[in-house]
Design an enzyme around this catalytic site. Structure first.
Site, short mmCIF file in Angstrom:
data_model
loop_
_atom_site.label_atom_id
_atom_site.label_comp_id
_atom_site.label_asym_id
_atom_site.label_seq_id
_atom_site.Cartn_x
_atom_site.Cartn_y
_atom_site.Cartn_z
CG ASP A 52 45.87 39.67 40.94
OD1 ASP A 52 45.22 39.68 40.48
OD2 ASP A 52 46.89 38.62 40.21
CB SER A 53 43.38 44.71 42.44
OG SER A 53 42.14 43.73 43.26
CG ASP A 91 42.59 37.32 39.30
OD1 ASP A 91 41.78 37.25 38.50
OD2 ASP A 91 42.69 38.58 40.03
CE LYS A 121 40.23 38.93 36.15
NZ LYS A 121 42.15 39.16 36.15
CD GLU A 123 46.95 39.81 35.48
OE1 GLU A 123 48.32 39.04 35.04
OE2 GLU A 123 46.71 39.96 36.24
CD GLU A 190 44.66 45.61 34.05
OE1 GLU A 190 44.10 44.97 35.08
OE2 GLU A 190 45.28 47.04 35.19
O1 KIV Z 1 43.12 41.78 40.28
C1 KIV Z 1 41.73 42.24 39.90
O2 KIV Z 1 41.21 43.66 40.77
C2 KIV Z 1 41.58 42.23 38.42
C3 KIV Z 1 41.22 43.91 37.52
C4 KIV Z 1 41.68 45.32 37.92
C5 KIV Z 1 40.05 43.47 36.57
O3 KIV Z 1 42.59 42.14 37.67
#
Ligand code: KIV
Length: 272
Positions: A52-53, A91, A121, A123, A190
């Site tokens: 989600d980055s 994510d 993924k 969080e 992280e």
């Molecule tokens: O969204 C992302 O890029 C991440 C990484 C920093 C692990 O969750």
């Protein structure tokens, strides 16, 4: 020359657990589009994270919160079309799984069905345990994410190192064990102290993949645009830049402008 211990034609969640057992480190990078994913996959990266980055890197938002499930599915399906070998983890974005386990499962199913991703993924620790179990029960592999969890940035208030104090470190260790017991196949840690990350990795049988978590873990992940030096204003201590693409691309674009203005491009050979 390959430095891999075993030649995996296709990476699965089982391959990652096997890699940990064989003490082979796992490489993971982000990708959000077809062209980048093709290069990353072709280079032999084990896991591609459609993070989600993308909210920051692709859309220019300050945080990861605004990206939507539809946008994640769009990015993930572009990545999936490029892949021959890597495991693609997607994510679940903020707001798509926090309210209740049924909503979490619906979101995970949409990712799997509409993008073709291989795993999701999420969080968080015990707060989202029921949602994780529900998704796992549906046969969808889940990767956990603890430590600095950017979807909770407004709760933390800063992007500094997490779990430096004993109380938070203890909770992180309990959450990590809970994620393994629940059935997660791996875990991202992280921005936590290297000593703590190593302790967590040694206490689990599932792989722990670190970002800013030292080298005592089972693998590493970076945001591709950061490690290529495209996002030059971002320089945390943990980031190794393998290229300075910001400078190289700026030089290329500047040269292009010069060539167009000078009617140097296209040349006789570059036209029909
Ligand atoms: O969204 C992302 O890029 C991440 C990484 C920093 C692990 O969750």
């Amino acid at each position: 020359m390959s430095t891999a211990k075993k030649d995996y034609k296709r990476i699965t969640v089982k391959s990652l657990i096997e890699m940990k057992a064989n003490q082979e480190k796992i490489s993971m990078l982000t990708a959000y589009d077809y062209t980048m994913a093709k290069i990353v996959d072709g280079a032999g990266v084990d896991v591609i994270l459609v993070g989600d980055s993308a909210s920051n890197v692709m859309a220019g938002h300050e945080t990861t919160l605004p990206i939507t499930l539809d946008q994640m599915i769009y990015h993930a399906s572009s990545v999936i079309r490029a892949i021959n070998r890597a495991l693609v983890v997607v994510d679940l974005p903020f707001g798509s799984y926090q309210s209740d386990p049924k909503e979490a499962l619906r979101s995970a199913i949409r990712i799997m069905k509409e993008s073709g991703g291989h795993a999701v993924k999420m969080e968080g620790g015990k707060e989202i345990k029921e949602s994780i179990k529900r998704i796992l029960n549906a046969g969808i592999p889940v990767m956990g994410h603890l430590g600095l969890t950017p979807q909770s940035i407004y709760k933390f208030g800063t992007y500094t190192v997490r779990a430096k104090e004993e109380e938070e470190a203890q909770k992180l260790k309990e959450d990590a064990l809970m994620l393994q017991k629940a059935g997660c196949f791996a875990l991202v840690l992280e921005k936590v102290p290297a000593k703590l990350a190593k302790e967590v990795a040694q206490s689990l049988t599932i792989p722990v993949i670190g970002i800013g978590a030292g080298n005592g873990v089972d693998g590493q992940v970076l945001v591709t645009h950061d490690m290529l030096g495209m996002t030059h204003e971002f320089h945390p201590r943990f980031l190794r830049r393998y290229l300075d693409l910001y400078t190289e691309m700026t030089n290329a674009f500047t040269q292009y402008v010069t060539d167009v203005k000078a009617v140097d491009f296209p040349s006789d050979e570059e036209q029909y």
